[in-house]
Design a protein around this motif. Structure first.
Motif, PDB file in Angstrom:
ATOM      1  N   PHE A 143      -3.274   5.847  19.061  1.00  9.40           N
ATOM      2  CA  PHE A 143      -2.995   5.310  17.477  1.00  9.40           C
ATOM      3  C   PHE A 143      -3.775   6.995  17.441  1.00  9.40           C
ATOM      4  CE2 PHE A 143      -1.301   1.376  16.845  1.00  9.40           C
ATOM      5  CZ  PHE A 143      -0.592   1.777  15.674  1.00  9.40           C
ATOM      6  N   ASP A 166      -1.432   6.626   3.582  1.00  6.33           N
ATOM      7  CA  ASP A 166      -0.675   5.378   4.126  1.00  6.33           C
ATOM      8  C   ASP A 166      -1.796   4.666   5.370  1.00  6.33           C
ATOM      9  OD1 ASP A 166       0.174   3.534   4.071  1.00  6.33           O
ATOM     10  OD2 ASP A 166       1.811   4.467   3.252  1.00  6.33           O
ATOM     11  N   GLU A 179       4.918  -6.385  13.928  1.00  2.00           N
ATOM     12  CA  GLU A 179       5.138  -7.837  12.398  1.00  2.00           C
ATOM     13  C   GLU A 179       5.580  -9.208  13.579  1.00  2.00           C
ATOM     14  OE1 GLU A 179       5.918  -5.256  10.644  1.00  2.00           O
ATOM     15  OE2 GLU A 179       5.874  -5.687   9.268  1.00  2.00           O
ATOM     16  N   TYR A 221      -6.831  -3.187  13.544  1.00  3.64           N
ATOM     17  CA  TYR A 221      -5.977  -4.023  13.832  1.00  3.64           C
ATOM     18  C   TYR A 221      -5.818  -4.233  15.952  1.00  3.64           C
ATOM     19  CZ  TYR A 221      -3.026  -4.641  10.744  1.00  3.64           C
ATOM     20  OH  TYR A 221      -2.653  -4.447   9.300  1.00  3.64           O
ATOM     21  N   LYS A 251       0.414  -1.547  -0.040  1.00  3.97           N
ATOM     22  CA  LYS A 251       0.184  -0.047  -0.066  1.00  3.97           C
ATOM     23  C   LYS A 251       0.533   1.005  -0.030  1.00  3.97           C
ATOM     24  CE  LYS A 251      -0.171  -0.260   4.581  1.00  3.97           C
ATOM     25  NZ  LYS A 251       0.942   0.811   4.885  1.00  3.97           N
ATOM     26  N   PRO A 300       0.992   5.115  11.292  1.00  3.17           N
ATOM     27  CA  PRO A 300       0.535   6.721  12.059  1.00  3.17           C
ATOM     28  C   PRO A 300       2.198   7.558  11.059  1.00  3.17           C
ATOM     29  CG  PRO A 300       1.954   4.484  12.994  1.00  3.17           C
ATOM     30  CD  PRO A 300       1.096   4.248  11.798  1.00  3.17           C
ATOM     31  N   ARG A 324      -4.415  10.722  15.001  1.00  4.40           N
ATOM     32  CA  ARG A 324      -5.011  10.784  14.436  1.00  4.40           C
ATOM     33  C   ARG A 324      -5.086  11.905  14.167  1.00  4.40           C
ATOM     34  NH1 ARG A 324      -7.404   6.275  13.484  1.00  4.40           N
ATOM     35  NH2 ARG A 324      -5.309   5.707  12.444  1.00  4.40           N
ATOM     36  N   ARG A 374       8.511  -8.447   2.123  1.00  2.00           N
ATOM     37  CA  ARG A 374       8.214  -7.776   3.716  1.00  2.00           C
ATOM     38  C   ARG A 374       9.836  -8.348   4.493  1.00  2.00           C
ATOM     39  NH1 ARG A 374       6.057  -3.305   5.738  1.00  2.00           N
ATOM     40  NH2 ARG A 374       6.756  -3.670   7.637  1.00  2.00           N
ATOM     41  N   SER A 397      -7.263   1.220   9.866  1.00  2.00           N
ATOM     42  CA  SER A 397      -6.689   0.111  10.846  1.00  2.00           C
ATOM     43  C   SER A 397      -6.542  -0.125  12.098  1.00  2.00           C
ATOM     44  CB  SER A 397      -5.015   0.548  10.584  1.00  2.00           C
ATOM     45  OG  SER A 397      -4.380   0.264   8.460  1.00  2.00           O
ATOM     46  N   THR A 398      -6.824   0.826  12.232  1.00  2.00           N
ATOM     47  CA  THR A 398      -7.684   1.892  14.474  1.00  2.00           C
ATOM     48  C   THR A 398      -8.881   0.342  14.328  1.00  2.00           C
ATOM     49  OG1 THR A 398      -6.915   3.526  14.473  1.00  2.00           O
ATOM     50  CG2 THR A 398      -7.577   2.352  16.166  1.00  2.00           C
TER      51      THR A 398
HETATM   52  P1  TYD Z   1       2.551   1.342   8.920  1.00  2.00           P
HETATM   53  O1  TYD Z   1       3.715   2.338   8.964  1.00  2.00           O
HETATM   54  O2  TYD Z   1       2.189   1.492   7.329  1.00  2.00           O
HETATM   55  O3  TYD Z   1       3.175   0.125   8.176  1.00  2.00           O
HETATM   56  P2  TYD Z   1       4.114  -0.851   6.496  1.00  2.00           P
HETATM   57  O4  TYD Z   1       4.012   0.199   5.856  1.00  2.00           O
HETATM   58  O5  TYD Z   1       5.041  -1.338   7.389  1.00  2.00           O
HETATM   59  O6  TYD Z   1       2.377  -1.699   6.611  1.00  2.00           O
HETATM   60  O7  TYD Z   1       2.064   0.557   9.600  1.00  2.00           O
HETATM   61  C1  TYD Z   1       2.937   0.651  11.037  1.00  2.00           C
HETATM   62  C2  TYD Z   1       1.939  -0.615  12.026  1.00  2.00           C
HETATM   63  O8  TYD Z   1       0.838   0.143  12.461  1.00  2.00           O
HETATM   64  C3  TYD Z   1       0.907  -1.492  10.975  1.00  2.00           C
HETATM   65  O9  TYD Z   1       1.436  -2.865  11.108  1.00  2.00           O
HETATM   66  C4  TYD Z   1      -0.346  -1.471  11.150  1.00  2.00           C
HETATM   67  C5  TYD Z   1      -0.297  -0.583  12.090  1.00  2.00           C
HETATM   68  N1  TYD Z   1      -1.628   0.533  12.682  1.00  2.00           N
HETATM   69  C6  TYD Z   1      -2.239  -0.424  13.954  1.00  2.00           C
HETATM   70  O10 TYD Z   1      -2.061  -1.482  14.281  1.00  2.00           O
HETATM   71  N2  TYD Z   1      -3.186   1.005  14.079  1.00  2.00           N
HETATM   72  C7  TYD Z   1      -2.867   1.934  13.338  1.00  2.00           C
HETATM   73  O11 TYD Z   1      -4.702   2.578  13.612  1.00  2.00           O
HETATM   74  C8  TYD Z   1      -2.310   2.095  12.659  1.00  2.00           C
HETATM   75  C9  TYD Z   1      -2.882   3.338  11.644  1.00  2.00           C
HETATM   76  C10 TYD Z   1      -2.151   1.301  12.113  1.00  2.00           C
END
Ligand code: TYD
Length: 213
Positions: A76, A101, A162, A110, A22, A46, A80, A151, A106-107
Motif C-alpha cells: 500500500f 478517495d 470484505e 487497516y 465515500k 490504492p 502511495r 455493498r 486507511s493504512t
Molecule cells: P477501495 O477501492 O476504496 O474500496 P471501496 O470503494 O470498496 O471502499 O479500497 C479497497 C480496499 O483497500 C478497502 O477495503 C480498504 C483497503 N485499503 C487498506 O487496507 N489500506 C489502504 O491503505 C488503502 C488505501 C485501502
C-alpha cells in the motif's frame, strides 16, 4: 484568500469503512469545487497513478491470506509513494485541489491497527518518504451492518477486504473514530446514514470552511 494549512493547493481525503459511500461523495465533492471554477484532480487509492494501478489488484483481489500484514502495508505504501510523487504532489504544487478517495488513514487503520500493530511504522515511513498529509479528511461514519447492505448492490472482483468479515469492519469503524478523536483539527466526522444529498452538502461545507482558513 489562500488557506494557511499548506504552501500550495488544497488536499482533501475521504475515509471510512467499505460501503460508507465515500467514492460517491468524493465524486460529488470534486464536481462541487469544479462548479466554483476550481481545477480539481479527483483520484483514489490504492491506485491513482499508472504504477499504483498495477499494484491495486494485488491488494484488493484474491484470498484474504494472500499477504502478511507487513507485506500488505509495504505494498500500500509503495503504491502511495508512486501516486503521491507522480500525481498528488505535482497537482498541489500547481495550486490545484486534490480530492482523494482513501489515503494514509486507511493504512493507519487497516494495516496499522486492525490487521496488525503497525501504527508507529506507518507514521514513520510516511514521514521519512515525505508523503504529505491531507489538509482535511472527511470520515464518513456508518454502522457496518448498514454498510454491508449497501455493498450488496455493488459486488465485484475487488472483495478481498470484505472477506475479512463484519468484525473486521466493526474494528475499523472504531479505529477510524479513535483516529478522528486524536486529530480533531484535520478529521471531520460526518454521519453517513443520512440521505446522499445531505451528506454531500455537509462534505462540501466542511471542505469550503477548511479551504478558507
Ligand atoms: P477501495 O477501492 O476504496 O474500496 P471501496 O470503494 O470498496 O471502499 O479500497 C479497497 C480496499 O483497500 C478497502 O477495503 C480498504 C483497503 N485499503 C487498506 O487496507 N489500506 C489502504 O491503505 C488503502 C488505501 C485501502
Amino acid at each position: 484568500m489562500p488557506h494557511s494549512t499548506t504552501s500550495a493547493g488544497f488536499f482533501v481525503t475521504l475515509e471510512g469503512i467499505d460501503g460508507c459511500g465515500k467514492s460517491t461523495q468524493a465524486k460529488l465533492l470534486a464536481e462541487a469545487f469544479r462548479s466554483l471554477g476550481k481545477t480539481v484532480v479527483a483520484t483514489r487509492e490504492p491506485g491513482g497513478s499508472p504504477g499504483a494501478e498495477e499494484i491495486r489488484p494485488l491488494l484488493v483481489e484474491g484470498h484474504k491470506t494472500r499477504w502478511l500484514p507487513e507485506t500488505e502495508f509495504l505494498l500500500f505504501t509503495a503504491a502511495r509513494f508512486e501516486h503521491f510523487r507522480i500525481v498528488i504532489g505535482p497537482a498541489l504544487s500547481a495550486g490545484k485541489i486534490v480530492v482523494c478517495d482513501r489515503y494514509v488513514d486507511s493504512t493507519r487503520i487497516y494495516q496499522g491497527v486492525v490487521r496488525s500493530d503497525l501504527r508507529r511504522l506507518v507514521d514513520l515511513l510516511h514521514e521519512r518518504l515525505g508523503i504529505r498529509p491531507p489538509d482535511l479528511t472527511i470520515l464518513l461514519d456508518l454502522d457496518p451492518e448498514m454498510a454491508f447492505e449497501r455493498r450488496q448492490a455493488t459486488r465485484s472482483s475487488e472483495m478481498r477486504f470484505e472477506s475479512f468479515g463484519k468484525d473486521f469492519q466493526r474494528k475499523a469503524r472504531q479505529a477510524f473514530l479513535g483516529l478522528a478523536n486524536e486529530n480533531p483539527e484535520r478529521i471531520k466526522v460526518i454521519d453517513a446514514t443520512r440521505a446522499l444529498e445531505i451528506v454531500a452538502q455537509q462534505v462540501f461545507e466542511a471542505a469550503l470552511e477548511k479551504h478558507r482558513e
